[in-house]
Motif scaffolding. Structure first.
Motif, PDB file in Angstrom:
ATOM      1  N   VAL A   1       0.853  -1.173   0.000  1.00  0.00           N
ATOM      2  CA  VAL A   1       0.000   0.000   0.000  1.00  0.00           C
ATOM      3  C   VAL A   1       0.896   1.232   0.000  1.00  0.00           C
ATOM      4  N   VAL A   2       0.632   2.139  -0.905  1.00  0.00           N
ATOM      5  CA  VAL A   2       1.398   3.375  -0.991  1.00  0.00           C
ATOM      6  C   VAL A   2       0.725   4.436  -0.137  1.00  0.00           C
ATOM      7  N   ASP A   3       1.495   5.067   0.736  1.00  0.00           N
ATOM      8  CA  ASP A   3       0.977   6.117   1.604  1.00  0.00           C
ATOM      9  C   ASP A   3       0.965   7.447   0.848  1.00  0.00           C
ATOM     10  N   THR A   4      -0.162   7.775   0.270  1.00  0.00           N
ATOM     11  CA  THR A   4      -0.282   9.050  -0.450  1.00  0.00           C
ATOM     12  C   THR A   4      -0.730  10.170   0.469  1.00  0.00           C
ATOM     13  N   ASN A   5      -1.325   9.819   1.615  1.00  0.00           N
ATOM     14  CA  ASN A   5      -1.805  10.846   2.545  1.00  0.00           C
ATOM     15  C   ASN A   5      -0.672  11.704   3.098  1.00  0.00           C
ATOM     16  N   SER A   6       0.422  11.075   3.502  1.00  0.00           N
ATOM     17  CA  SER A   6       1.542  11.827   4.076  1.00  0.00           C
ATOM     18  C   SER A   6       2.152  12.784   3.057  1.00  0.00           C
ATOM     19  N   ALA A   7       2.329  12.313   1.834  1.00  0.00           N
ATOM     20  CA  ALA A   7       2.898  13.175   0.793  1.00  0.00           C
ATOM     21  C   ALA A   7       1.986  14.359   0.515  1.00  0.00           C
ATOM     22  N   PHE A   8       0.685  14.108   0.430  1.00  0.00           N
ATOM     23  CA  PHE A   8      -0.272  15.188   0.186  1.00  0.00           C
ATOM     24  C   PHE A   8      -0.236  16.199   1.327  1.00  0.00           C
ATOM     25  N   LEU A   9      -0.295  15.724   2.565  1.00  0.00           N
ATOM     26  CA  LEU A   9      -0.293  16.622   3.720  1.00  0.00           C
ATOM     27  C   LEU A   9       1.007  17.423   3.790  1.00  0.00           C
ATOM     28  N   ALA A  10       2.131  16.779   3.559  1.00  0.00           N
ATOM     29  CA  ALA A  10       3.421  17.473   3.591  1.00  0.00           C
ATOM     30  C   ALA A  10       3.462  18.593   2.563  1.00  0.00           C
ATOM     31  N   ARG A  15       3.245  24.393   1.580  1.00  0.00           N
ATOM     32  CA  ARG A  15       2.656  25.515   0.841  1.00  0.00           C
ATOM     33  C   ARG A  15       2.171  26.610   1.800  1.00  0.00           C
ATOM     34  N   GLU A  16       1.723  26.207   2.986  1.00  0.00           N
ATOM     35  CA  GLU A  16       1.220  27.157   3.982  1.00  0.00           C
ATOM     36  C   GLU A  16       2.314  27.658   4.930  1.00  0.00           C
ATOM     37  N   GLY A  17       3.538  27.188   4.714  1.00  0.00           N
ATOM     38  CA  GLY A  17       4.646  27.628   5.550  1.00  0.00           C
ATOM     39  C   GLY A  17       4.784  26.872   6.856  1.00  0.00           C
ATOM     40  N   VAL A  18       4.151  25.718   6.949  1.00  0.00           N
ATOM     41  CA  VAL A  18       4.205  24.903   8.163  1.00  0.00           C
ATOM     42  C   VAL A  18       5.267  23.821   7.983  1.00  0.00           C
ATOM     43  N   THR A  19       6.102  23.654   8.990  1.00  0.00           N
ATOM     44  CA  THR A  19       7.137  22.637   8.950  1.00  0.00           C
ATOM     45  C   THR A  19       6.596  21.325   9.488  1.00  0.00           C
ATOM     46  N   TYR A  44       4.388  18.277  20.161  1.00  0.00           N
ATOM     47  CA  TYR A  44       4.009  18.981  18.939  1.00  0.00           C
ATOM     48  C   TYR A  44       2.736  19.788  19.159  1.00  0.00           C
ATOM     49  N   ASP A  45       2.616  20.869  18.417  1.00  0.00           N
ATOM     50  CA  ASP A  45       1.442  21.734  18.531  1.00  0.00           C
ATOM     51  C   ASP A  45       0.198  21.123  17.898  1.00  0.00           C
ATOM     52  N   VAL A  46       0.384  20.392  16.797  1.00  0.00           N
ATOM     53  CA  VAL A  46      -0.744  19.823  16.057  1.00  0.00           C
ATOM     54  C   VAL A  46      -0.397  18.397  15.640  1.00  0.00           C
ATOM     55  N   LEU A  47      -1.362  17.501  15.802  1.00  0.00           N
ATOM     56  CA  LEU A  47      -1.219  16.129  15.320  1.00  0.00           C
ATOM     57  C   LEU A  47      -2.300  15.874  14.281  1.00  0.00           C
ATOM     58  N   PHE A  48      -1.924  15.283  13.176  1.00  0.00           N
ATOM     59  CA  PHE A  48      -2.877  14.889  12.142  1.00  0.00           C
ATOM     60  C   PHE A  48      -2.946  13.369  12.118  1.00  0.00           C
TER      61      PHE A  48
END
Length: 97
Positions: A1-10, A15-19, A44-48
């Motif tokens: 299974v290819v993890d496309t979610n992580s690449a999309f989120l990154a 693009r929004e300037g979030v590291t 971390y401040d935010v977890l997805f």
């Protein structure tokens, strides 16, 4: 299974300037989910989450997060209303979850 979610989120975060600091892949195991949240929540401040939160009847991701945070899982009436409007006759328990 290819993890496309992580690449999309990154890509979107960049693009929004979030590291993006960390990507973690864990199995659908209640204790492992709770442990991962316990380790990352204070750091971390935010977890997805992705993948496991999707519309499957047997998903336990939300329950694992709630377990670690000492919260109960509740169904938000406003969110349910929006989901019912979006999915109409295709709504089911998995999508409501």
């Amino acid at each position: 299974v290819v993890d496309t979610n992580s690449a999309f989120l990154a890509r979107e975060l960049r693009r929004e300037g979030v590291t993006l600091r960390r990507v973690l892949v864990i199995p659908d195991d209640l204790e492992e989910i709770a442990t991962a949240v316990r380790e990352m929540h204070p750091r971390y401040d935010v977890l997805f989450t992705s993948g496991g939160v999707g519309p499957t009847h047997d998903d336990i991701t939300i329950a694992g997060i709630a377990l670690r945070l000492g919260r109960r899982v509740v169904r938000d009436p406003l969110m349910e209303e929006k989901l019912r409007a979006l999915f109409r006759e295709r709504i089911n328990e998995a999508r409501l979850k």
